[in-house]
Design an enzyme around this catalytic site. Structure first.
Site, PDB file in Angstrom:
ATOM      1  N   GLU A  76     -21.099  19.239  34.040  1.00 53.53           N
ATOM      2  CA  GLU A  76     -20.302  18.247  35.154  1.00 53.53           C
ATOM      3  C   GLU A  76     -19.720  16.638  34.008  1.00 53.53           C
ATOM      4  O   GLU A  76     -20.401  15.932  33.614  1.00 53.53           O
ATOM      5  CB  GLU A  76     -20.998  17.607  36.207  1.00 53.53           C
ATOM      6  CG  GLU A  76     -20.412  16.791  37.444  1.00 53.53           C
ATOM      7  CD  GLU A  76     -20.962  16.022  38.564  1.00 53.53           C
ATOM      8  OE1 GLU A  76     -22.102  16.849  38.695  1.00 53.53           O
ATOM      9  OE2 GLU A  76     -20.722  15.067  38.912  1.00 53.53           O
ATOM     10  N   GLU A 101     -21.696  11.009  31.222  1.00 54.39           N
ATOM     11  CA  GLU A 101     -20.980  10.395  32.030  1.00 54.39           C
ATOM     12  C   GLU A 101     -21.205   8.600  31.310  1.00 54.39           C
ATOM     13  O   GLU A 101     -21.770   8.541  30.449  1.00 54.39           O
ATOM     14  CB  GLU A 101     -21.836   9.400  32.801  1.00 54.39           C
ATOM     15  CG  GLU A 101     -21.165   8.485  33.774  1.00 54.39           C
ATOM     16  CD  GLU A 101     -20.016   7.696  34.101  1.00 54.39           C
ATOM     17  OE1 GLU A 101     -19.267   9.154  35.241  1.00 54.39           O
ATOM     18  OE2 GLU A 101     -18.801   7.326  34.191  1.00 54.39           O
ATOM     19  N   ASP A 150     -11.059   9.529  36.499  1.00 53.32           N
ATOM     20  CA  ASP A 150     -10.057   7.943  37.131  1.00 53.32           C
ATOM     21  C   ASP A 150      -8.552   8.752  37.180  1.00 53.32           C
ATOM     22  O   ASP A 150      -7.814   9.674  36.490  1.00 53.32           O
ATOM     23  CB  ASP A 150     -10.476   7.281  35.672  1.00 53.32           C
ATOM     24  CG  ASP A 150     -11.793   7.270  35.994  1.00 53.32           C
ATOM     25  OD1 ASP A 150     -12.220   6.871  36.575  1.00 53.32           O
ATOM     26  OD2 ASP A 150     -11.965   6.890  34.107  1.00 53.32           O
ATOM     27  N   LYS A 154      -0.238   5.276  37.362  1.00 55.00           N
ATOM     28  CA  LYS A 154       0.630   4.486  37.003  1.00 55.00           C
ATOM     29  C   LYS A 154       1.341   5.756  36.003  1.00 55.00           C
ATOM     30  O   LYS A 154       0.886   6.450  35.136  1.00 55.00           O
ATOM     31  CB  LYS A 154       0.683   3.154  36.495  1.00 55.00           C
ATOM     32  CG  LYS A 154       0.566   2.441  37.217  1.00 55.00           C
ATOM     33  CD  LYS A 154       0.934   1.051  37.126  1.00 55.00           C
ATOM     34  CE  LYS A 154       0.261  -0.565  37.488  1.00 55.00           C
ATOM     35  NZ  LYS A 154      -0.555  -1.235  37.354  1.00 55.00           N
ATOM     36  N   THR A 224     -19.111  13.265  47.243  1.00 55.92           N
ATOM     37  CA  THR A 224     -19.325  11.948  46.495  1.00 55.92           C
ATOM     38  C   THR A 224     -18.971  10.337  46.718  1.00 55.92           C
ATOM     39  O   THR A 224     -18.531   9.850  47.708  1.00 55.92           O
ATOM     40  CB  THR A 224     -18.934  11.918  44.720  1.00 55.92           C
ATOM     41  OG1 THR A 224     -17.278  11.837  45.149  1.00 55.92           O
ATOM     42  CG2 THR A 224     -18.875  14.119  44.375  1.00 55.92           C
ATOM     43  N   ARG A 225     -19.069   9.434  45.744  1.00 61.08           N
ATOM     44  CA  ARG A 225     -19.808   7.663  46.209  1.00 61.08           C
ATOM     45  C   ARG A 225     -17.554   7.561  46.646  1.00 61.08           C
ATOM     46  O   ARG A 225     -17.472   7.058  47.162  1.00 61.08           O
ATOM     47  CB  ARG A 225     -19.935   7.038  45.440  1.00 61.08           C
ATOM     48  CG  ARG A 225     -20.273   5.709  45.248  1.00 61.08           C
ATOM     49  CD  ARG A 225     -21.631   4.680  44.727  1.00 61.08           C
ATOM     50  NE  ARG A 225     -21.322   3.413  44.963  1.00 61.08           N
ATOM     51  CZ  ARG A 225     -20.854   3.123  43.726  1.00 61.08           C
ATOM     52  NH1 ARG A 225     -20.819   3.455  42.338  1.00 61.08           N
ATOM     53  NH2 ARG A 225     -20.130   1.591  44.383  1.00 61.08           N
ATOM     54  N   GLU A 227     -15.598  10.292  46.034  1.00 57.89           N
ATOM     55  CA  GLU A 227     -15.010  10.690  47.871  1.00 57.89           C
ATOM     56  C   GLU A 227     -15.559   9.444  48.958  1.00 57.89           C
ATOM     57  O   GLU A 227     -13.786   9.269  49.874  1.00 57.89           O
ATOM     58  CB  GLU A 227     -15.205  12.120  47.833  1.00 57.89           C
ATOM     59  CG  GLU A 227     -14.409  12.760  48.861  1.00 57.89           C
ATOM     60  CD  GLU A 227     -14.630  14.565  48.753  1.00 57.89           C
ATOM     61  OE1 GLU A 227     -14.439  15.042  49.386  1.00 57.89           O
ATOM     62  OE2 GLU A 227     -16.153  14.302  49.536  1.00 57.89           O
TER      63      GLU A 227
HETATM   64  C1  LIG Z   1     -13.376   7.665  39.490  1.00 58.94           C
HETATM   65  S1  LIG Z   1     -14.982   7.874  38.920  1.00 58.94           S
HETATM   66  C2  LIG Z   1     -15.786   9.454  39.680  1.00 58.94           C
HETATM   67  C3  LIG Z   1     -17.095   9.138  38.929  1.00 58.94           C
HETATM   68  C4  LIG Z   1     -17.777  10.347  40.067  1.00 58.94           C
HETATM   69  N1  LIG Z   1     -17.127  12.015  40.052  1.00 58.94           N
HETATM   70  C5  LIG Z   1     -17.281  10.648  42.050  1.00 58.94           C
HETATM   71  O1  LIG Z   1     -16.275  11.016  42.132  1.00 58.94           O
HETATM   72  O2  LIG Z   1     -18.191   9.320  43.068  1.00 58.94           O
HETATM   73  C6  LIG Z   1     -15.147   8.418  37.058  1.00 58.94           C
HETATM   74  C7  LIG Z   1     -15.898   8.643  35.956  1.00 58.94           C
HETATM   75  O3  LIG Z   1     -15.665   9.466  35.518  1.00 58.94           O
HETATM   76  C8  LIG Z   1     -16.191   8.527  34.080  1.00 58.94           C
HETATM   77  N2  LIG Z   1     -15.124   8.781  32.653  1.00 58.94           N
HETATM   78  C9  LIG Z   1     -14.640   8.792  32.088  1.00 58.94           C
HETATM   79  N3  LIG Z   1     -13.548   9.363  31.524  1.00 58.94           N
HETATM   80  C10 LIG Z   1     -14.866   9.693  30.645  1.00 58.94           C
HETATM   81  C11 LIG Z   1     -14.846  10.645  29.490  1.00 58.94           C
HETATM   82  N4  LIG Z   1     -13.935  10.898  28.963  1.00 58.94           N
HETATM   83  N5  LIG Z   1     -16.455  10.651  28.813  1.00 58.94           N
HETATM   84  C12 LIG Z   1     -17.419  10.544  30.273  1.00 58.94           C
HETATM   85  N6  LIG Z   1     -17.298   9.551  31.441  1.00 58.94           N
HETATM   86  C13 LIG Z   1     -16.022   9.711  31.617  1.00 58.94           C
HETATM   87  C14 LIG Z   1     -16.465   7.127  34.276  1.00 58.94           C
HETATM   88  O4  LIG Z   1     -16.365   6.120  33.922  1.00 58.94           O
HETATM   89  C15 LIG Z   1     -16.374   7.054  35.768  1.00 58.94           C
HETATM   90  O5  LIG Z   1     -17.643   6.906  36.336  1.00 58.94           O
END
Ligand SMILES: C[S@@+](CC[C@H](N)C(=O)[O-])C[C@H]1O[C@@H](n2cnc3c(N)ncnc32)[C@H](O)[C@@H]1O
Length: 245
Positions: A76, A101, A150, A154, A224-225, A227
């Site tokens: 994941e 993460e 993420d 943009k 998920t949080r 979502e």
């Molecule tokens: C928008 S959040 C979604 C988190 C979770 N999957 C959820 O649905 O609640 C995206 C997550 O990916 C992590 N993330 C982004 N790029 C990453 C990378 N290259 N390696 C590890 N984590 C990353 C960010 O820190 C963030 O917690």
């Protein structure tokens, strides 16, 4: 439309429009609020036991990463607060999980959930997931979850998105034939962006046959949080399964 909230600013440090730190499309390990003492203890005591050692070559059989026998390994990427990883690992003790993460507070929460639930089938990487992807042996992973990466909505930031053409190739290398990349997003443009790249790829096929297939979450799905936040803001998720050919 995606809006940066105070919550996100706290999480991402300077907010999502901030100039990049570090190299390429990754901006370094992310730190939010100061960790509460219990979480700080877990970071110093438990994380070193569970963190992958990327300075050593991976074991020829990834099952060797786990204390109990596991049949296959799932990855994941960007597990956020770890709700999904905790659920899936609890339901599937015969599967080994690798969770990545880069957000320190997310990793701390995950460690607390591992402890509370007595989970023995998780290994972690608390930095850029790309390093794990490139460390893993070819054909070693049966399933990858990339849930609400993420969004970088943009146009000028699109190249920062995790799932691009090059990453698809890197993920294809580590997936077994028939293995799945499960990708969820609430950003239509990210969905279209990923689908266009999968359509051009000779390594993946999109399994959907009808609209309900991408509008319906995977079996056993709990939100998920991220979502939940998207739903509160009026955006719904889409769930894509890309199969490794
Ligand atoms: C928008 S959040 C979604 C988190 C979770 N999957 C959820 O649905 O609640 C995206 C997550 O990916 C992590 N993330 C982004 N790029 C990453 C990378 N290259 N390696 C590890 N984590 C990353 C960010 O820190 C963030 O917690």
């Amino acid at each position: 439309m995606w809006a940066v909230t105070e919550d996100d600013k706290d999480k991402f440090g300077e907010g999502t429009d901030a100039p990049p730190r570090g190299h390429g499309a990754f901006f370094g390990r992310r730190k939010g609020k100061t960790l509460r003492p219990g979480h700080a203890d877990l970071m110093s005591a438990s994380l070193p036991q569970l963190r992958l050692d990327l300075t050593a070559p991976p074991p020829a059989d990834l099952a060797g990463l786990f204390p109990e026998p596991v049949g296959e390994v799932w990855l994941e990427i960007g597990f956020g607060g770890g709700e999904h990883l905790t659920q899936r690992a609890g339901e599937n003790p015969q599967i080994g999980f690798i969770g990545c993460e880069a957000y320190v507070n997310g990793t701390a929460k995950m460690l607390a959930q591992i402890e509370q639930n007595g989970l023995a089938n998780i290994r972690l990487w608390d930095d850029d997931a790309k390093a794990v992807v490139d460390w893993l042996p070819a054909g070693s992973i049966a399933r990858i979850y990339l849930l609400y990466p993420d969004p970088w909505p943009k146009r000028r930031h699109r190249k920062r998105r995790f799932l691009g053409e090059e990453m698809l190739t890197r993920l294809a290398r580590i997936l077994k034939p028939g293995g799945e990349l499960r990708f969820a997003t609430d950003i239509d443009d990210y969905a279209a962006y990923a689908l266009a790249r999968v359509a051009r790829s000779s390594e993946f096929e999109w399994t959907a046959e009808r609209q309900a297939d991408w509008l319906t979450p995977w079996e056993g799905w709990r939100s998920t949080r991220y979502e939940a936040k998207a739903l509160r803001e009026g955006r719904r998720g889409a769930y894509f399964t890309f199969r490794r050919i």
